[in-house]
Design a protein around this motif. Structure first.
Motif, PDB file in Angstrom:
ATOM      1  N   SER A  23       0.829  -1.147   0.038  1.00  0.00           N
ATOM      2  CA  SER A  23      -0.024   0.027  -0.098  1.00  0.00           C
ATOM      3  C   SER A  23       0.962   1.153  -0.012  1.00  0.00           C
ATOM      4  CB  SER A  23      -0.721  -0.062   1.187  1.00  0.00           C
ATOM      5  OG  SER A  23      -1.617   1.176   1.111  1.00  0.00           O
ATOM      6  N   ARG A  34       1.078   5.631  -1.582  1.00  0.00           N
ATOM      7  CA  ARG A  34       0.626   6.933  -1.969  1.00  0.00           C
ATOM      8  C   ARG A  34       1.680   7.397  -2.740  1.00  0.00           C
ATOM      9  NH1 ARG A  34      -4.476  10.635  -0.373  1.00  0.00           N
ATOM     10  NH2 ARG A  34      -4.685   8.365   0.602  1.00  0.00           N
ATOM     11  N   GLY A  75      -4.750   8.315  -5.033  1.00  0.00           N
ATOM     12  CA  GLY A  75      -5.307   7.631  -3.983  1.00  0.00           C
ATOM     13  C   GLY A  75      -4.160   6.661  -3.743  1.00  0.00           C
ATOM     14  N   ASN A  76      -4.456   5.792  -2.674  1.00  0.00           N
ATOM     15  CA  ASN A  76      -3.594   4.774  -2.126  1.00  0.00           C
ATOM     16  C   ASN A  76      -3.770   3.540  -3.091  1.00  0.00           C
ATOM     17  OD1 ASN A  76      -2.808   2.361  -0.629  1.00  0.00           O
ATOM     18  ND2 ASN A  76      -2.578   3.544   0.752  1.00  0.00           N
ATOM     19  N   GLU A  77      -2.919   3.234  -3.909  1.00  0.00           N
ATOM     20  CA  GLU A  77      -3.130   2.144  -4.726  1.00  0.00           C
ATOM     21  C   GLU A  77      -3.414   0.856  -4.245  1.00  0.00           C
ATOM     22  OE1 GLU A  77      -0.283   0.249  -8.403  1.00  0.00           O
ATOM     23  OE2 GLU A  77      -0.166   2.607  -8.204  1.00  0.00           O
ATOM     24  N   GLY A  78      -2.724   0.389  -3.232  1.00  0.00           N
ATOM     25  CA  GLY A  78      -2.927  -0.917  -2.398  1.00  0.00           C
ATOM     26  C   GLY A  78      -4.145  -1.005  -1.964  1.00  0.00           C
ATOM     27  N   GLN A  79      -4.750   0.034  -1.578  1.00  0.00           N
ATOM     28  CA  GLN A  79      -6.166   0.010  -1.203  1.00  0.00           C
ATOM     29  C   GLN A  79      -7.358   0.277  -2.312  1.00  0.00           C
ATOM     30  OE1 GLN A  79      -6.531   3.557   1.231  1.00  0.00           O
ATOM     31  NE2 GLN A  79      -5.727   2.576   3.114  1.00  0.00           N
ATOM     32  N   ILE A  80      -7.033   0.684  -3.212  1.00  0.00           N
ATOM     33  CA  ILE A  80      -7.674   0.663  -4.555  1.00  0.00           C
ATOM     34  C   ILE A  80      -7.586  -0.809  -5.269  1.00  0.00           C
ATOM     35  CG2 ILE A  80      -7.989   1.681  -7.001  1.00  0.00           C
ATOM     36  CD1 ILE A  80      -6.621   4.524  -5.938  1.00  0.00           C
ATOM     37  N   ALA A 134      -7.169  -3.612  -3.581  1.00  0.00           N
ATOM     38  CA  ALA A 134      -7.982  -4.502  -2.613  1.00  0.00           C
ATOM     39  C   ALA A 134      -9.422  -4.155  -2.985  1.00  0.00           C
ATOM     40  CB  ALA A 134      -7.385  -4.299  -1.373  1.00  0.00           C
ATOM     41  N   ARG A 135      -9.741  -2.920  -3.171  1.00  0.00           N
ATOM     42  CA  ARG A 135     -11.115  -2.753  -3.252  1.00  0.00           C
ATOM     43  C   ARG A 135     -11.660  -3.394  -4.776  1.00  0.00           C
ATOM     44  NH1 ARG A 135     -11.690   2.693  -4.740  1.00  0.00           N
ATOM     45  NH2 ARG A 135     -11.964   2.090  -6.913  1.00  0.00           N
TER      46      ARG A 135
END
Length: 63
Positions: free
Chosen positions: A38, A40, A46-51, A53-54
């Motif tokens: 994760s 930025r 945006g936070n690429e890891g969170q995106i 995962a979503r």
């Protein structure tokens, strides 16, 4: 500000999407957990890891 998406804010670019698709395929074949780093790059991104995962969860895999 991150671009809106169907499931939230932020989108992945070409090579990032390819990595996510490959990770989901490997998960489906092996059942092994996926580690998603994760971070930025820029303050307004945006936070690429969170995106990622979503996106994976929206594809139907609870990772």
């Amino acid at each position: 500000m991150a671009e809106p998406d169907v499931e939230g804010a932020g989108n992945l670019g070409g090579s990032s999407v390819n990595r996510v698709v490959t990770a989901v395929r490997l998960y489906r074949k092996t059942g092994l957990p996926i580690l998603m780093p994760s971070g930025r790059v820029f303050a307004n991104d945006g936070n690429e890891g969170q995106i990622a995962a979503r996106v994976m969860v929206s594809l139907g895999d609870q990772i």
